[in-house]
Design a protein around this motif. Structure first.
Motif, PDB file in Angstrom:
ATOM      1  N   LEU B 321       0.828  -1.207   0.000  1.00 22.96           N
ATOM      2  CA  LEU B 321       0.000   0.000   0.000  1.00 22.96           C
ATOM      3  C   LEU B 321       0.863   1.258   0.000  1.00 22.96           C
ATOM      4  N   ARG B 322       1.951   1.213   0.793  1.00 25.34           N
ATOM      5  CA  ARG B 322       2.791   2.397   0.942  1.00 25.34           C
ATOM      6  C   ARG B 322       3.517   2.722  -0.366  1.00 25.34           C
ATOM      7  N   SER B 323       4.069   1.673  -0.975  1.00 28.36           N
ATOM      8  CA  SER B 323       4.830   1.937  -2.199  1.00 28.36           C
ATOM      9  C   SER B 323       3.903   2.313  -3.355  1.00 28.36           C
ATOM     10  N   TRP B 324       2.684   1.745  -3.392  1.00 26.72           N
ATOM     11  CA  TRP B 324       1.757   2.135  -4.458  1.00 26.72           C
ATOM     12  C   TRP B 324       1.341   3.591  -4.293  1.00 26.72           C
ATOM     13  N   THR B 325       1.195   4.036  -3.025  1.00 23.42           N
ATOM     14  CA  THR B 325       0.885   5.454  -2.802  1.00 23.42           C
ATOM     15  C   THR B 325       2.000   6.322  -3.361  1.00 23.42           C
ATOM     16  N   ALA B 326       3.257   5.910  -3.063  1.00 24.53           N
ATOM     17  CA  ALA B 326       4.402   6.683  -3.577  1.00 24.53           C
ATOM     18  C   ALA B 326       4.433   6.667  -5.103  1.00 24.53           C
ATOM     19  N   VAL B 327       4.151   5.496  -5.685  1.00 26.22           N
ATOM     20  CA  VAL B 327       4.188   5.373  -7.149  1.00 26.22           C
ATOM     21  C   VAL B 327       3.136   6.279  -7.788  1.00 26.22           C
ATOM     22  N   LEU B 328       1.929   6.280  -7.219  1.00 28.73           N
ATOM     23  CA  LEU B 328       0.859   7.094  -7.805  1.00 28.73           C
ATOM     24  C   LEU B 328       1.131   8.581  -7.633  1.00 28.73           C
ATOM     25  N   PHE B 329       1.669   8.927  -6.457  1.00 32.36           N
ATOM     26  CA  PHE B 329       2.031  10.327  -6.217  1.00 32.36           C
ATOM     27  C   PHE B 329       3.061  10.772  -7.265  1.00 32.36           C
ATOM     28  N   LEU B 330       4.083   9.924  -7.458  1.00 30.35           N
ATOM     29  CA  LEU B 330       5.119  10.246  -8.448  1.00 30.35           C
ATOM     30  C   LEU B 330       4.517  10.350  -9.851  1.00 30.35           C
ATOM     31  N   PHE B 331       3.592   9.443 -10.160  1.00 28.91           N
ATOM     32  CA  PHE B 331       3.057   9.416 -11.526  1.00 28.91           C
ATOM     33  C   PHE B 331       2.187  10.642 -11.806  1.00 28.91           C
ATOM     34  N   ILE B 332       1.382  11.049 -10.829  1.00 23.01           N
ATOM     35  CA  ILE B 332       0.517  12.217 -11.051  1.00 23.01           C
ATOM     36  C   ILE B 332       1.369  13.492 -11.173  1.00 23.01           C
ATOM     37  N   LEU B 333       2.424  13.568 -10.340  1.00 19.91           N
ATOM     38  CA  LEU B 333       3.318  14.721 -10.468  1.00 19.91           C
ATOM     39  C   LEU B 333       4.086  14.673 -11.785  1.00 19.91           C
ATOM     40  N   ARG B 334       4.335  13.452 -12.245  1.00 19.57           N
ATOM     41  CA  ARG B 334       5.024  13.275 -13.533  1.00 19.57           C
ATOM     42  C   ARG B 334       4.170  13.837 -14.673  1.00 19.57           C
ATOM     43  N   ALA B 460       3.832  22.176  -5.997  1.00 21.64           N
ATOM     44  CA  ALA B 460       5.060  22.238  -5.196  1.00 21.64           C
ATOM     45  C   ALA B 460       4.775  22.735  -3.790  1.00 21.64           C
ATOM     46  N   LEU B 461       3.898  23.725  -3.673  1.00 20.30           N
ATOM     47  CA  LEU B 461       3.674  24.343  -2.365  1.00 20.30           C
ATOM     48  C   LEU B 461       2.581  23.646  -1.560  1.00 20.30           C
ATOM     49  N   ALA B 462       1.613  23.052  -2.256  1.00 23.18           N
ATOM     50  CA  ALA B 462       0.527  22.380  -1.524  1.00 23.18           C
ATOM     51  C   ALA B 462       0.247  21.006  -2.125  1.00 23.18           C
ATOM     52  N   PRO B 463       1.207  20.091  -2.015  1.00 23.91           N
ATOM     53  CA  PRO B 463       0.991  18.761  -2.628  1.00 23.91           C
ATOM     54  C   PRO B 463      -0.157  17.996  -1.988  1.00 23.91           C
ATOM     55  N   GLN B 464      -0.555  18.412  -0.778  1.00 28.26           N
ATOM     56  CA  GLN B 464      -1.655  17.703  -0.100  1.00 28.26           C
ATOM     57  C   GLN B 464      -2.968  17.839  -0.862  1.00 28.26           C
ATOM     58  N   LEU B 465      -3.026  18.825  -1.778  1.00 25.24           N
ATOM     59  CA  LEU B 465      -4.241  18.975  -2.586  1.00 25.24           C
ATOM     60  C   LEU B 465      -4.482  17.764  -3.487  1.00 25.24           C
ATOM     61  N   LEU B 466      -3.413  17.021  -3.749  1.00 26.87           N
ATOM     62  CA  LEU B 466      -3.538  15.855  -4.627  1.00 26.87           C
ATOM     63  C   LEU B 466      -3.990  14.602  -3.869  1.00 26.87           C
ATOM     64  N   SER B 467      -4.085  14.705  -2.553  1.00 29.60           N
ATOM     65  CA  SER B 467      -4.414  13.512  -1.747  1.00 29.60           C
ATOM     66  C   SER B 467      -5.710  12.828  -2.163  1.00 29.60           C
ATOM     67  N   PRO B 468      -6.831  13.579  -2.371  1.00 29.74           N
ATOM     68  CA  PRO B 468      -8.066  12.878  -2.773  1.00 29.74           C
ATOM     69  C   PRO B 468      -7.899  12.121  -4.084  1.00 29.74           C
ATOM     70  N   LEU B 469      -7.151  12.737  -4.997  1.00 27.29           N
ATOM     71  CA  LEU B 469      -6.914  12.101  -6.302  1.00 27.29           C
ATOM     72  C   LEU B 469      -6.161  10.779  -6.129  1.00 27.29           C
ATOM     73  N   ILE B 470      -5.136  10.826  -5.281  1.00 26.48           N
ATOM     74  CA  ILE B 470      -4.309   9.625  -5.083  1.00 26.48           C
ATOM     75  C   ILE B 470      -5.103   8.547  -4.345  1.00 26.48           C
ATOM     76  N   THR B 471      -5.848   8.972  -3.332  1.00 23.78           N
ATOM     77  CA  THR B 471      -6.636   8.008  -2.551  1.00 23.78           C
ATOM     78  C   THR B 471      -7.635   7.277  -3.438  1.00 23.78           C
ATOM     79  N   ARG B 472      -8.276   8.039  -4.330  1.00 22.95           N
ATOM     80  CA  ARG B 472      -9.275   7.425  -5.214  1.00 22.95           C
ATOM     81  C   ARG B 472      -8.597   6.474  -6.210  1.00 22.95           C
TER      82      ARG B 472
END
Lengths: 261, 478
Positions: B321-334, B460-472
């Motif tokens: 779960l942890r690494s998939w969260t990191a992977v998705l976070f990286l991919f969306i920022l990518r 860059a300044l508010a990456p937490q805004l992407l949290s709902p996107l990643i969670t879904r």
């Protein structure tokens, strides 16, 4: 049950001499540096391996027929693209060097003996499919030309074509592989035709370059790459214009007064 | 197509009908390229938003006319089926988001182009792949073959008018990984079928796991199979590179998740962590090293993206779960970083006619917004501070450093190569030159660049805004 016409052809080649012939045919697609030979040998190999499979393993006739149809259509597409394309593939060494490369590959294969065994296939068939795939990879590594790359990619699909017909016989995967082959050939044919119209930028650039040497690296405008703006080429004193001899290297000469508007 | 068991008209029929109509309309109206691109980008973005908010707990829609639409009705043909589920809806939404971004990038293209029609066609293909749920054989065995078809179809994008003269090796070489991987999946599938015959035999699961693992590894195209991406980013239009690479990578990541979840022995009984760790590290390192040495801006972008992809592969070495969260976070920022870079590259390529570095000297003084987009997007792929990729890179590196700090340090060193490459480009772009340049950036180009720069700063300044996107999205991967 009577043998299908595909199996009859396969029966002719299902012996040592036939297998050896197929090995040599695969090697010849690399050795004979011609797109016509590459396409012809690739299509022949695809058809013959399909027939060999029909003779030895009796897959559904419709599967073999679809494989034949896909191989012929893919070959036709590549042949047409090659005929329309005016550029010939750049040579990749002479035939002796390519022969040495294949010999080295074969020697390495024998030395390491990876002992690959594929389910439901005999060792002779497995070795033949691996060799055809390797020849496809060598062809891919030697040429950037779309038609020959297409031939290499089609050779690479030979093991996939055989495995799909054997391991997933009634699932339609073999038909999907045939569709992949046709799309591959279509993509390579499209790129072969596109390559001819990509020699010059379609839009005139809006940059003007001084006739100077680059301070850091010593590049000169006479060494412009093909996609460099024509305006830069025109302004360079080092690049001859039509009907003029090349100017000697050095600083830009001052324009003659009588040429001023 | 034969909808079986549907309680109304299948929704997927409407969706693919919409894609087909959009592709046809875009092709007919290709002379009005900008309007078609703008309308397409808006439609795809709205579709993505709508898919995000789709509530599949109420799958039947009753229309005022009395008929109904079934959201979950499958479309079936010859034993193959596609079906909308909670687990694959986020992937479809992401695909639509990527397509919207690609169409937005095409706004900079003033000439008639069939690109929007091709985008809709490819979107249809990748949507079908994401929704693929049933086949006469296990679905993941067929996915590499379908992926080969989509990659071959995407090669048409590389003969666009915006493409640069040069080798066509990139698009052709991109066909190699799925073709090499497909036999591994077929043979692996045969071994999986043998497992129920002798469930105690560990050799069967090991063989099947090894074959599937190798197939997935080939599909991920790490170093040294990466060659097509750098070559494509050198010669193809940036919008086409953006679209094809992100579509392919999203499909492969989804396939990895499906394989790892369906067949846990792929990770547990093979050398998966070792393969992914070493090859991810090598990919990131090679991306950094090559970015340091390249003299072509498109290639620099490609190598920066390769470095970022190496980190994603490295993060996959311990799927969970942890690494998939990191992977998705990286991919969306990518996605954000690559779109930003592509905007800058597109504008500069159109003005300069080339992406070779030295002719771009001083162009940043005439095109500051697009140059800034190019630099900040590219630096984001290396995780540079105050760019979109920063939060993702550092979160992933910290997670990985808890296991072993040395690979994380090696990736940081490699990212310095990418940063150095972009600093060299910045020095060239903003260097003073006596000769007057006539290049200039249009209002539309500036608008796009500024919008994406704002998006980069927000991420860059508010990456937490992407949290709902990643969670879904995580629902599709875990």
């Amino acid at each position: 049950m009577p043998a299908s016409p595909f199996a009859l052809l396969g029966n002719l080649l299902a012996n040592s001499a036939g297998i050896l012939l197929l090995w040599l045919l695969a090697a010849s697609s690399v050795l004979v540096w011609s797109w016509r030979w590459a396409v012809a040998s690739t299509v022949t190999l695809l058809l013959v391996t399909s027939s060999l499979l029909a003779a030895l393993h009796s897959p559904l006739t419709v599967v073999t027929a679809s494989q034949w149809l896909a191989a012929l259509l893919a070959g036709l597409l590549l042949w047409q693209a090659g005929s329309f394309s005016s550029t010939s593939p750049p040579p990749a060494g002479n035939w002796l060097i390519r022969l040495c490369g294949l010999g080295f590959l074969l020697g390495a294969w024998r030395a390491f003996s990876p002992s690959i065994s594929l389910p439901l296939l005999t060792q002779a068939e497995t070795d033949l499919l691996c060799w055809i795939g390797l020849c496809g990879l060598v062809l891919l590594s030697l040429s950037n030309a779309p038609v020959q790359t297409g031939s290499g990619l089609l050779l690479l699909t030979t093991p996939l074509q055989s495995l799909a017909a054997l391991l997933a016989p009634a699932s339609g995967v073999a038909v999907l592989v045939g569709m992949v082959q046709i799309l591959l050939a279509l993509a390579c044919a499209g790129l072969a035709l596109a390559q001819q119209i990509r020699t010059a930028p379609a839009q005139p650039p809006k940059l003007s370059f001084p006739a100077m040497q680059h301070p850091a690296h010593g590049w000169r405008l006479s060494h412009l790459p093909a996609e460099a703006p024509p305006s830069a080429r025109r302004r360079s004193p080092l690049v001859p214009t039509a009907g003029q001899p090349p100017a000697p290297p050095g600083p830009h000469p001052a324009p003659q007064k009588d040429q001023q508007p | 197509m034969n909808p079986l068991g549907a309680a109304g008209f299948p929704f997927l029929g409407l969706l693919f009908g919409l894609y087909g109509a959009a592709a046809l309309t875009s092709y007919w109206l290709r002379v009005q390229g900008r309007w078609v691109s703008a309308a397409g980008a808006g439609s795809a973005a709205l579709l993505a938003l709508w898919f995000w908010s789709l509530d599949l707990s109420r799958p039947i829609w009753l229309l005022p006319t009395g008929s109904s639409i079934d959201l979950e009705a499958p479309l079936q043909f010859a034993g193959y089926a596609i079906q909308l589920k909670t687990s694959n809806a986020p992937i479809v939404a992401l695909c639509q988001l990527i397509a919207a971004a690609a169409l937005l990038l095409n706004l900079q293209q003033s000439r008639p182009t069939p690109f929007p029609a091709q985008v809709w066609t490819l979107l249809g293909g990748y949507t079908a792949l994401a929704l693929f749920t049933a086949a006469p054989v296990p679905t993941i065995l067929v996915v590499p073959i379908l992926l080969s078809m989509l990659v071959a179809a995407a090669a048409a994008l590389h003969s666009e008018p915006g493409a640069l003269a040069g080798s066509l090796a990139g698009p052709l070489r991109s066909l190699l990984p799925p073709l090499l991987a497909a036999p591994f999946f077929l043979v692996g599938g045969w071994w999986i079928e043998q497992i129920p015959l002798d469930p105690q035999n560990l050799a069967l699961t090991q063989t099947a796991g090894t074959l599937l693992g190798l197939g997935l590894l080939l599909l991920l195209a790490p170093f040294p199979l990466h060659g097509s991406w750098a070559a494509t980013s050198e010669s193809a239009p940036p919008a086409a590179t953006f679209l094809t690479s992100l579509f392919y990578q999203l499909a492969v990541l989804h396939l990895v998740a499906q394989a790892v979840n369906a067949y846990p022995f792929v990770v547990r009984q093979t050398y998966w962590p070792l393969w992914m760790g070493i090859l991810g590290l090598l990919t990131a390192a090679w991306g950094g090293l090559a970015a340091l040495g390249t003299l072509q801006t498109g290639r620099l972008w490609g190598y920066a993206a390769l470095h970022d992809w190496g980190l994603i592969i490295f993060a996959l070495s311990t799927p969970g779960l942890r690494s998939w969260t990191a992977v998705l976070f990286l991919f969306i920022l990518r996605i954000i970083s690559m779109a930003t870079t592509a905007v800058g590259l597109n504008a500069i390529q159109q003005q300069a006619g080339t992406l070779t570095m030295w002719p771009l000297r001083s162009i940043g003084l005439r095109m500051p917004w697009n140059s800034a987009a190019l630099l900040l997007g590219g630096l984001g792929l290396a995780g540079f501070p105050l760019t979109a990729g920063f939060a993702g890179h550092w979160a992933a590196l910290q997670t990985l450093a808890q296991i072993d700090w040395r690979p994380s340090m090696a990736i940081v060193v490699a990212s310095a190569g990418v940063v150095a490459g972009f600093i060299r480009l910045a020095r060239l772009l903003f260097a003073m030159q006596e000769a007057r340049l006539t290049a200039r950036e249009g209002a539309l180009s500036i608008g796009l660049a500024v919008t994406l720069l704002l998006l980069v700063l927000t991420a860059a300044l508010a990456p937490q805004l992407l949290s709902p996107l990643i969670t879904r999205t995580l629902a599709a991967f875990s």
